[in-house]
Design a protein around this motif. Structure first.
Motif, PDB file in Angstrom:
ATOM      1  N   LEU A 152       0.563  -1.166  -0.099  1.00  0.00           N
ATOM      2  CA  LEU A 152      -0.114  -0.008  -0.036  1.00  0.00           C
ATOM      3  C   LEU A 152       0.995   1.174  -0.058  1.00  0.00           C
ATOM      4  CD1 LEU A 152      -2.801  -1.265   2.562  1.00  0.00           C
ATOM      5  CD2 LEU A 152      -2.945  -0.685   0.005  1.00  0.00           C
ATOM      6  N   ASP A 153       2.072   1.206   0.818  1.00  0.00           N
ATOM      7  CA  ASP A 153       2.976   2.448   0.720  1.00  0.00           C
ATOM      8  C   ASP A 153       3.472   2.570  -0.739  1.00  0.00           C
ATOM      9  OD1 ASP A 153       2.163   2.860   3.554  1.00  0.00           O
ATOM     10  OD2 ASP A 153       4.159   1.783   4.086  1.00  0.00           O
ATOM     11  N   ALA A 154       3.908   1.670  -1.161  1.00  0.00           N
ATOM     12  CA  ALA A 154       4.483   1.680  -2.663  1.00  0.00           C
ATOM     13  C   ALA A 154       3.437   2.280  -3.572  1.00  0.00           C
ATOM     14  CB  ALA A 154       5.116   0.170  -2.903  1.00  0.00           C
ATOM     15  N   LEU A 155       2.240   1.731  -3.588  1.00  0.00           N
ATOM     16  CA  LEU A 155       1.152   2.329  -4.483  1.00  0.00           C
ATOM     17  C   LEU A 155       0.996   3.612  -4.398  1.00  0.00           C
ATOM     18  CD1 LEU A 155      -1.161  -1.159  -4.580  1.00  0.00           C
ATOM     19  CD2 LEU A 155       0.351  -0.109  -6.274  1.00  0.00           C
ATOM     20  N   GLU A 156       0.940   4.115  -2.951  1.00  0.00           N
ATOM     21  CA  GLU A 156       0.846   5.462  -2.600  1.00  0.00           C
ATOM     22  C   GLU A 156       1.930   6.393  -3.233  1.00  0.00           C
ATOM     23  OE1 GLU A 156      -1.013   8.863  -0.752  1.00  0.00           O
ATOM     24  OE2 GLU A 156      -1.739   6.815  -1.079  1.00  0.00           O
ATOM     25  N   VAL A 157       3.112   5.847  -3.195  1.00  0.00           N
ATOM     26  CA  VAL A 157       4.130   6.577  -3.850  1.00  0.00           C
ATOM     27  C   VAL A 157       4.117   6.751  -5.430  1.00  0.00           C
ATOM     28  CG1 VAL A 157       6.811   6.410  -4.203  1.00  0.00           C
ATOM     29  CG2 VAL A 157       5.930   6.366  -1.874  1.00  0.00           C
ATOM     30  N   ILE A 158       3.716   5.575  -5.945  1.00  0.00           N
ATOM     31  CA  ILE A 158       3.418   5.555  -7.291  1.00  0.00           C
ATOM     32  C   ILE A 158       2.405   6.540  -7.889  1.00  0.00           C
ATOM     33  CG2 ILE A 158       2.984   4.248  -9.349  1.00  0.00           C
ATOM     34  CD1 ILE A 158       4.218   1.717  -7.769  1.00  0.00           C
ATOM     35  N   PHE A 163       3.006  10.359  -7.453  1.00  0.00           N
ATOM     36  CA  PHE A 163       4.289  11.060  -8.113  1.00  0.00           C
ATOM     37  C   PHE A 163       3.758  12.154  -8.933  1.00  0.00           C
ATOM     38  CE2 PHE A 163       7.670  11.077 -11.310  1.00  0.00           C
ATOM     39  CZ  PHE A 163       8.591  11.897 -10.640  1.00  0.00           C
ATOM     40  N   ASP A 164       4.297  13.294  -9.049  1.00  0.00           N
ATOM     41  CA  ASP A 164       4.046  14.387  -9.923  1.00  0.00           C
ATOM     42  C   ASP A 164       5.013  15.036 -10.365  1.00  0.00           C
ATOM     43  OD1 ASP A 164       5.002  15.914  -8.002  1.00  0.00           O
ATOM     44  OD2 ASP A 164       2.964  17.045  -7.423  1.00  0.00           O
ATOM     45  N   GLY A 165       6.409  14.382 -10.308  1.00  0.00           N
ATOM     46  CA  GLY A 165       7.407  15.068 -10.905  1.00  0.00           C
ATOM     47  C   GLY A 165       8.389  15.997  -9.896  1.00  0.00           C
ATOM     48  N   THR A 166       7.470  16.613  -8.782  1.00  0.00           N
ATOM     49  CA  THR A 166       8.217  17.417  -7.860  1.00  0.00           C
ATOM     50  C   THR A 166       8.271  16.774  -6.441  1.00  0.00           C
ATOM     51  OG1 THR A 166       6.151  18.074  -7.138  1.00  0.00           O
ATOM     52  CG2 THR A 166       7.195  19.369  -8.973  1.00  0.00           C
ATOM     53  N   THR A 173      10.233   0.475  -5.916  1.00  0.00           N
ATOM     54  CA  THR A 173       8.738   0.847  -5.563  1.00  0.00           C
ATOM     55  C   THR A 173       7.570   0.058  -6.470  1.00  0.00           C
ATOM     56  OG1 THR A 173       9.749   3.097  -5.296  1.00  0.00           O
ATOM     57  CG2 THR A 173       7.193   2.900  -5.384  1.00  0.00           C
ATOM     58  N   PHE A 174       8.030  -0.177  -7.751  1.00  0.00           N
ATOM     59  CA  PHE A 174       7.220  -0.988  -8.429  1.00  0.00           C
ATOM     60  C   PHE A 174       7.154  -2.462  -8.321  1.00  0.00           C
ATOM     61  CE2 PHE A 174       7.770   2.795 -11.116  1.00  0.00           C
ATOM     62  CZ  PHE A 174       6.349   3.180 -11.377  1.00  0.00           C
ATOM     63  N   THR A 175       8.207  -3.022  -8.218  1.00  0.00           N
ATOM     64  CA  THR A 175       8.333  -4.570  -7.640  1.00  0.00           C
ATOM     65  C   THR A 175       7.723  -4.853  -6.430  1.00  0.00           C
ATOM     66  OG1 THR A 175      10.580  -4.235  -6.701  1.00  0.00           O
ATOM     67  CG2 THR A 175      10.484  -4.984  -9.126  1.00  0.00           C
ATOM     68  N   ASP A 176       7.605  -4.091  -5.469  1.00  0.00           N
ATOM     69  CA  ASP A 176       6.814  -4.520  -4.023  1.00  0.00           C
ATOM     70  C   ASP A 176       5.727  -4.843  -4.254  1.00  0.00           C
ATOM     71  OD1 ASP A 176       9.344  -4.044  -2.554  1.00  0.00           O
ATOM     72  OD2 ASP A 176       8.875  -2.134  -1.891  1.00  0.00           O
ATOM     73  N   PRO A 177       4.851  -4.059  -5.242  1.00  0.00           N
ATOM     74  CA  PRO A 177       3.495  -4.395  -5.134  1.00  0.00           C
ATOM     75  C   PRO A 177       3.158  -5.348  -6.530  1.00  0.00           C
ATOM     76  CG  PRO A 177       3.593  -2.100  -6.297  1.00  0.00           C
ATOM     77  CD  PRO A 177       5.220  -2.523  -5.648  1.00  0.00           C
ATOM     78  N   GLY A 178       4.415  -5.897  -7.026  1.00  0.00           N
ATOM     79  CA  GLY A 178       4.250  -6.899  -8.055  1.00  0.00           C
ATOM     80  C   GLY A 178       4.173  -6.436  -9.336  1.00  0.00           C
ATOM     81  N   VAL A 179       4.758  -5.260  -9.619  1.00  0.00           N
ATOM     82  CA  VAL A 179       4.947  -4.900 -10.881  1.00  0.00           C
ATOM     83  C   VAL A 179       6.015  -5.223 -11.549  1.00  0.00           C
ATOM     84  CG1 VAL A 179       4.971  -2.744 -12.711  1.00  0.00           C
ATOM     85  CG2 VAL A 179       3.206  -2.789 -10.579  1.00  0.00           C
TER      86      VAL A 179
END
Length: 124
Positions: free
Chosen positions: A95-101, A104-107, A115-121
């Motif tokens: 859930l934390d990783a998905l929140e970061v993803i 993200f707005d570039g700033t 961050t992507f591999t934690d939720p299985g991407v």
């Protein structure tokens, strides 16, 4: 004669102390029973249930996702505090990783490959 120096674990002197320990253990066992027996149709564990079981790091926003994960596991894989803690840690990490993803707005903090591999991407 054995001295207290050699007895690091003293028995409680007061019956009320024994009763307090027994009540605490009963609360933990009751909470673990609710968690291990949850099947999606009966009493659902709450943030307070996880806290009573000694599981840390569970917030109200996490409970639904953790309960979804519990339903997919045999009750014998979630009837001990350490097992439930590991499940909660894994779910909250995702859930934390998905929140970061999603935020993200570039700033702000940029997602990393982890961050992507934690939720299985995969394939990033």
């Amino acid at each position: 004669m054995v001295t207290e120096r050699w007895m690091p674990y003293k028995k409680p002197d007061e019956p009320s102390a024994v009763h307090a320990v027994a009540q605490k253990d009963t609360g933990v066992l009751d909470a673990l029973e609710v968690i291990s027996q949850f099947d999606g149709t009966n009493e659902a564990p709450t943030e307070q249930t996880f806290a009573a079981a000694g599981v840390t790091g569970v917030e109200a926003d996490d409970v639904s996702a953790i309960n979804d994960a519990l339903v997919g596991l045999p009750s014998t894989d979630r009837d001990e505090r350490s097992e439930v803690q590991a499940i909660a840690d894994q779910v909250t990490g995702v859930l934390d990783a998905l929140e970061v993803i999603s935020q993200f707005d570039g700033t702000n903090e940029a997602p990393t490959e982890q961050t992507f591999t934690d939720p299985g991407v995969s394939g990033v």
